[in-house]
Write a protein that holds these residues in place. Sequence first.
Motif, PDB file in Angstrom:
ATOM      1  N   ASP A   1      15.519  10.566   5.200  1.00  0.00           N
ATOM      2  CA  ASP A   1      14.835  10.987   6.419  1.00  0.00           C
ATOM      3  C   ASP A   1      13.363  10.590   6.389  1.00  0.00           C
ATOM      4  N   PHE A   2      12.880   9.984   7.478  1.00  0.00           N
ATOM      5  CA  PHE A   2      11.473   9.609   7.601  1.00  0.00           C
ATOM      6  C   PHE A   2      10.680  10.767   8.196  1.00  0.00           C
ATOM      7  N   HIS A   3       9.514  11.041   7.600  1.00  0.00           N
ATOM      8  CA  HIS A   3       8.608  12.066   8.133  1.00  0.00           C
ATOM      9  C   HIS A   3       7.227  11.448   8.255  1.00  0.00           C
ATOM     10  N   PHE A   4       6.655  11.490   9.445  1.00  0.00           N
ATOM     11  CA  PHE A   4       5.344  10.879   9.695  1.00  0.00           C
ATOM     12  C   PHE A   4       4.249  11.516   8.840  1.00  0.00           C
ATOM     13  N   ALA A   5       3.406  10.686   8.227  1.00  0.00           N
ATOM     14  CA  ALA A   5       2.323  11.223   7.393  1.00  0.00           C
ATOM     15  C   ALA A   5       0.951  10.713   7.807  1.00  0.00           C
ATOM     16  N   GLY A   6       0.899   9.756   8.719  1.00  0.00           N
ATOM     17  CA  GLY A   6      -0.416   9.277   9.163  1.00  0.00           C
ATOM     18  C   GLY A   6      -0.393   7.796   9.472  1.00  0.00           C
ATOM     19  N   ILE A   7      -1.529   7.305   9.999  1.00  0.00           N
ATOM     20  CA  ILE A   7      -1.641   5.881  10.326  1.00  0.00           C
ATOM     21  C   ILE A   7      -2.904   5.346   9.668  1.00  0.00           C
ATOM     22  N   THR A   8      -2.780   4.247   8.961  1.00  0.00           N
ATOM     23  CA  THR A   8      -3.957   3.573   8.420  1.00  0.00           C
ATOM     24  C   THR A   8      -4.265   2.408   9.347  1.00  0.00           C
ATOM     25  N   ALA A   9      -5.447   2.471   9.968  1.00  0.00           N
ATOM     26  CA  ALA A   9      -5.815   1.390  10.896  1.00  0.00           C
ATOM     27  C   ALA A   9      -6.494   0.274  10.129  1.00  0.00           C
ATOM     28  N   GLY A  10      -6.251  -0.944  10.554  1.00  0.00           N
ATOM     29  CA  GLY A  10      -6.930  -2.088   9.953  1.00  0.00           C
ATOM     30  C   GLY A  10      -6.119  -2.752   8.869  1.00  0.00           C
ATOM     31  N   LEU A  11      -6.742  -3.759   8.305  1.00  0.00           N
ATOM     32  CA  LEU A  11      -6.094  -4.503   7.233  1.00  0.00           C
ATOM     33  C   LEU A  11      -5.923  -3.588   6.033  1.00  0.00           C
ATOM     34  N   GLN A  12      -4.769  -3.672   5.371  1.00  0.00           N
ATOM     35  CA  GLN A  12      -4.561  -2.828   4.206  1.00  0.00           C
ATOM     36  C   GLN A  12      -4.561  -3.644   2.924  1.00  0.00           C
ATOM     37  N   PHE A  13      -4.880  -2.953   1.869  1.00  0.00           N
ATOM     38  CA  PHE A  13      -4.945  -3.581   0.549  1.00  0.00           C
ATOM     39  C   PHE A  13      -3.686  -4.390   0.254  1.00  0.00           C
ATOM     40  N   GLU A  14      -2.523  -3.803   0.558  1.00  0.00           N
ATOM     41  CA  GLU A  14      -1.256  -4.408   0.151  1.00  0.00           C
ATOM     42  C   GLU A  14      -0.677  -5.339   1.218  1.00  0.00           C
ATOM     43  N   HIS A  15      -1.523  -5.824   2.152  1.00  0.00           N
ATOM     44  CA  HIS A  15      -1.016  -6.690   3.220  1.00  0.00           C
ATOM     45  C   HIS A  15      -0.325  -7.969   2.717  1.00  0.00           C
ATOM     46  N   PRO A  16      -0.669  -8.489   1.501  1.00  0.00           N
ATOM     47  CA  PRO A  16       0.011  -9.721   1.069  1.00  0.00           C
ATOM     48  C   PRO A  16       1.533  -9.570   0.965  1.00  0.00           C
ATOM     49  N   LEU A  17       2.003  -8.342   0.691  1.00  0.00           N
ATOM     50  CA  LEU A  17       3.451  -8.132   0.577  1.00  0.00           C
ATOM     51  C   LEU A  17       4.147  -8.533   1.867  1.00  0.00           C
ATOM     52  N   CYS A  18       3.585  -8.044   2.960  1.00  0.00           N
ATOM     53  CA  CYS A  18       4.139  -8.352   4.275  1.00  0.00           C
ATOM     54  C   CYS A  18       4.044  -9.851   4.551  1.00  0.00           C
ATOM     55  N   GLU A  19       2.922 -10.442   4.147  1.00  0.00           N
ATOM     56  CA  GLU A  19       2.737 -11.883   4.364  1.00  0.00           C
ATOM     57  C   GLU A  19       3.771 -12.695   3.586  1.00  0.00           C
ATOM     58  N   MET A  20       4.104 -12.219   2.383  1.00  0.00           N
ATOM     59  CA  MET A  20       5.056 -12.956   1.541  1.00  0.00           C
ATOM     60  C   MET A  20       6.465 -12.930   2.150  1.00  0.00           C
TER      61      MET A  20
END
Lengths: 454, 141
Positions: A283-302
């Motif tokens: 089950d997914f439970h919302f915990a917040g939104i981080t706006a902007g570029l994130q540290f771990e963005h390369p994962l998504c890019e890969m």
Amino acid sequence: MFGKILIANRGEVALRILRACRDLGIKTVVAHSEADRGARFLALADQAVCIGPAPASLSYLNAAAILSAAIVSDAEAIHPGYGFLAGSADFAARVDAAGLSFIGARAETLRLLNDKTRLRGAMKTAGIPCIPGPDTPLADDAKEAQRLAKKLGYPVVIKASVYRGERGMRIVHTDAALLNAITQTRAEALELCGSADVYLEKHLEYPRHIEIQMLADQHGNVLFLGERDCSLQRKGHRLIEEAPAFGIPNRLVARIGERCADACRQIGFHGVGGFRFLVEKGDFHFAGITAGLQFEHPLCEMVTGIDLVQEQIRAAAGEKLRFRQRELVFRGHAIECRINAEDPQSFLPAPGKISALHFPGGPGIRCDSALQAGEAVTAHYDPLVAKIIAFGENREHAIRRLRNALDEARIEGLRTNLALHRNLLNDANIQKGVTNLHYLEKVLAIKRDAQRKS
Amino acid sequence: MDLRKLKKLIDLVEESGIAELEVTEGEEKVRIVKHASAMVPRQKRSESAVQLPPATGADDDLGDGETVKAPMVGTFYRTASPEAAPLVEIGSIVKEGDLLGVIESMKQIHEIESDCDGVVRAILVESGQAVEYGTPLFVIE
């Protein structure tokens, strides 16, 4: 498109943004502190401007100095990177007022993201599942509180609207402990945020931390670019992250992703951002939104092949998204290690000068770092040396490549957590993908005990 | 004049800074002109040339004076208002706290004051030029 962008950050993320700008043919100005004056990567920028002394409060967090640097260097937009001023609604508003573009969410969106109660309401409207519990603060009524807690089922958590670590937050396992916990948390809440309001929520015991990467333009087009698992944390500091999240069905992610896209449209979210979820028993439970570029963005890019920073800049310049959701292809698996200059026993930052440095390479390996041999990790900022990311056909392949990459890496002259990462990648549970938010602390505690005994 | 005496004279010229020596003894007249021996003074000159830059100062330490640096990023002006005369010139005598120039940053004017008594020895930035944090602006001696 912008002609010139001021980069208001340092280290690897400043270099990452600089690379994206060069790729797009945009001129760059890097605003840096006095401590970073000699950073060698600055030579790649069209301009470098010293904005203040070493302490971040006087330089990287100094909104007036950054704006002034942008104005004297004729930059049209400011990229805040991650951390520092990236999530500051006030800074975004000041950039706007100065007639420049802020590469990030709008000020009013950032204000909403920082207001937990309002945000929760907005998410519920958009159909995002939230952690069970009432939306309003607890009334001063013991019977009512006990009834609500029983309905949610123990354990529950009592939270102030602002909490720091363990202050302003209490986990309660029994009815008997409830009222006392409410009283204590109220006192802390008053101290922390000037209000005795506290909230009651269901407590998730062994959740995973999963984020959904979003990309939105200013024309109502929103994409979700997959999810990542960031569960391997120690005291809130992430060590290893991966995409996609192991064992979560694609269909479930797609369903949540679509709702996040709806939420982005409803709150007028622009640019890139991550929706954070605590996931327990599927089950997914919302915990917040981080706006902007994130540290771990390369994962998504890969795994998507999309340059997130370039798309973020395009979106900020008012361009329309260049892809549609159904055109996206998710491929393979990516894992990232944060290599920090830190003491392997105490985990405390261990600044120092790098005497020799060799980063791994080869197919599927990416190293993001702004450091070169002879440069130092200073005590003024975070102790990151590099992030090492491996991409593989599947999770097992990615782990194998990452392990080889860590063996190739040489970082000499200071203490790092390279060896810890090598150990963790050999951990049977991590290899199997069985983890949660508390797993890393547990492993480290066992290791510490073993060392003490030997 | 015997050879030994001649050699002594040559040595004398060599050791001294004299470029030319003429000695008259009765009817005898000797004139010693230093040509090749110019090597010595030239060497000395080149040594001093190497020593010179540190004396005039590298960027960080200009002369013996106090360097006044920019406290912020912005545009530097030597005048307090657009039409006014420059606040100080080279050679101006200033006291601690005297206004030397201003920096405009975010439409606000920040005053640059002298932090010592002395004479303005150098003005390192032109009026209207952008400066960063730490840019040397004045040398006060």
